[in-house]
Design an enzyme around this catalytic site. Sequence first.
Site, PDB file in Angstrom:
ATOM      1  N   ASP A   1      10.413  15.800   8.811  1.00  0.00           N
ATOM      2  CA  ASP A   1       9.453  15.038   6.817  1.00  0.00           C
ATOM      3  C   ASP A   1       8.309  15.534   6.931  1.00  0.00           C
ATOM      4  O   ASP A   1       7.200  14.603   6.701  1.00  0.00           O
ATOM      5  CB  ASP A   1       9.740  14.217   7.020  1.00  0.00           C
TER       6      ASP A   1
ATOM      7  N   HIS B   1      13.132   4.669   2.378  1.00  0.00           N
ATOM      8  CA  HIS B   1      13.041   3.679   3.908  1.00  0.00           C
ATOM      9  C   HIS B   1      12.190   2.103   3.901  1.00  0.00           C
ATOM     10  O   HIS B   1      12.348   1.488   4.913  1.00  0.00           O
ATOM     11  CB  HIS B   1      13.354   4.388   5.310  1.00  0.00           C
ATOM     12  N   GLY B   2      11.453   1.763   3.233  1.00  0.00           N
ATOM     13  CA  GLY B   2      10.905   0.750   3.165  1.00  0.00           C
ATOM     14  C   GLY B   2       9.566   0.883   2.291  1.00  0.00           C
ATOM     15  O   GLY B   2       9.157   1.181   1.892  1.00  0.00           O
TER      16      GLY B   2
ATOM     17  N   ILE C   1       0.958  -1.282   0.231  1.00  0.00           N
ATOM     18  CA  ILE C   1      -0.410  -0.145   0.171  1.00  0.00           C
ATOM     19  C   ILE C   1       0.809   1.163  -0.238  1.00  0.00           C
ATOM     20  O   ILE C   1       0.135   2.476   0.025  1.00  0.00           O
ATOM     21  CB  ILE C   1      -1.035  -0.128   1.305  1.00  0.00           C
TER      22      ILE C   1
ATOM     23  N   GLY D   1       8.759   3.839  -0.228  1.00  0.00           N
ATOM     24  CA  GLY D   1       9.358   5.354   0.406  1.00  0.00           C
ATOM     25  C   GLY D   1      10.894   4.739   0.287  1.00  0.00           C
ATOM     26  O   GLY D   1      11.449   3.852   0.257  1.00  0.00           O
TER      27      GLY D   1
ATOM     28  N   VAL E   1       5.013  -0.437   3.000  1.00  0.00           N
ATOM     29  CA  VAL E   1       4.139  -0.386   4.150  1.00  0.00           C
ATOM     30  C   VAL E   1       3.234  -1.741   3.156  1.00  0.00           C
ATOM     31  O   VAL E   1       2.441  -1.517   2.242  1.00  0.00           O
ATOM     32  CB  VAL E   1       3.226   0.806   4.316  1.00  0.00           C
TER      33      VAL E   1
ATOM     34  N   LYS F   1       5.354  -1.986   8.232  1.00  0.00           N
ATOM     35  CA  LYS F   1       6.576  -1.672   7.966  1.00  0.00           C
ATOM     36  C   LYS F   1       7.187  -2.072   7.806  1.00  0.00           C
ATOM     37  O   LYS F   1       8.014  -2.133   8.581  1.00  0.00           O
ATOM     38  CB  LYS F   1       6.415   0.147   8.357  1.00  0.00           C
TER      39      LYS F   1
END
Length: 357
Positions: free
Chosen positions: A142, A27-28, A22, A25, A30, A44
Amino acid sequence: MEKYDYEELVNSTQSFSPTRLIGRGSHGSVYKGVLKDNKLVAIKKPTRSPEALHDKSKVDNEIRVLSSLRENPHVINLLGTSQDSANGKLLVMEFMPNGSLHDLLHVSTAPPTWPKRVEIATQIARAVRFLHEGLPLVIHRDIKSANILFDSNWNSKLADFGLAVLQLDSPSQVSQPAGTIGYLDPCYTTPSKLSTKNDVFSFGVVLLEIISGRKAIDMSRAPSSIVEWAIPLIKDQVRISEICDPRIALPTFMEPTIRHMLCIAARCVSSNEDQVRPSVAEIITLMENPLIHERVRFPIWTSLLQRMVLLSRRRKLASRLQARSCAATKQGDHHVHSHLSSGTLLLKEVLADVTHK
């Protein structure tokens, strides 16, 4: 905070199937998970890449920050964590079924109404105030439309705390300035420049994005930066309407609200961070004034003449607020605060006048 069995998370996502993805990003990724009790969650999972160690630090930081916060209706809720066979940590978050503000503004074919935009902006401001007034204080670093998610009732929540900093961290512990281009405060050039005003700048960019429907950075436009494009238009009072999202008409009753919000946004993104940029508490005081964005309502028994008189007074009020609030950006940043304050006082005076007549 609950500890989840890794195998349960694997099963809940159908082995992290692409059909359950879904969001993704730097960093990972989801995934949507369905637990044994049929509870929906967002899982995540850190990216496995040469930067895995770096990503791991982001995950650890997000857990640390979110664990330090009490529950808040406008901040994403961390339900628990898990650990895979390689000691990689996974985060189990509340599931947000209605996507992000970025998608709502730039992907959806049904742009939000103007009252909804005001509501979203106010909810985001509340989330940031919660972080800035907490113990310990948290700086998100952020804030952007992609990190603002909607729950089943379309209430917005601030997410992704991988870059967040606790006030407990000394500047020497904080890495180099980080954030997303377009939202990143240009004044935030070194770790020592870290402050809550960095989040205020990012919020100002999101506010411009909400009102205009334009991306923070759009290379197909000139200028590509939403800030560089919008601020000259805000200074030129006559051209403020050019900033508003052209996909949906701006009702007359919303004009004073939107003009007021644009002037707030101009303060937020000012380069004069010490004297012009407001605190989030001040932003909310200005935005939540019920007189600023209260829709005109008339009792059934009110005559047409009474309606016309009241509308006329409100239009005059809008014109006077515009002159006081936005003229400051023509005269220089240091005048903006006084004009906004006088505009709020003027609003109260006119309301008293309307009430007693």
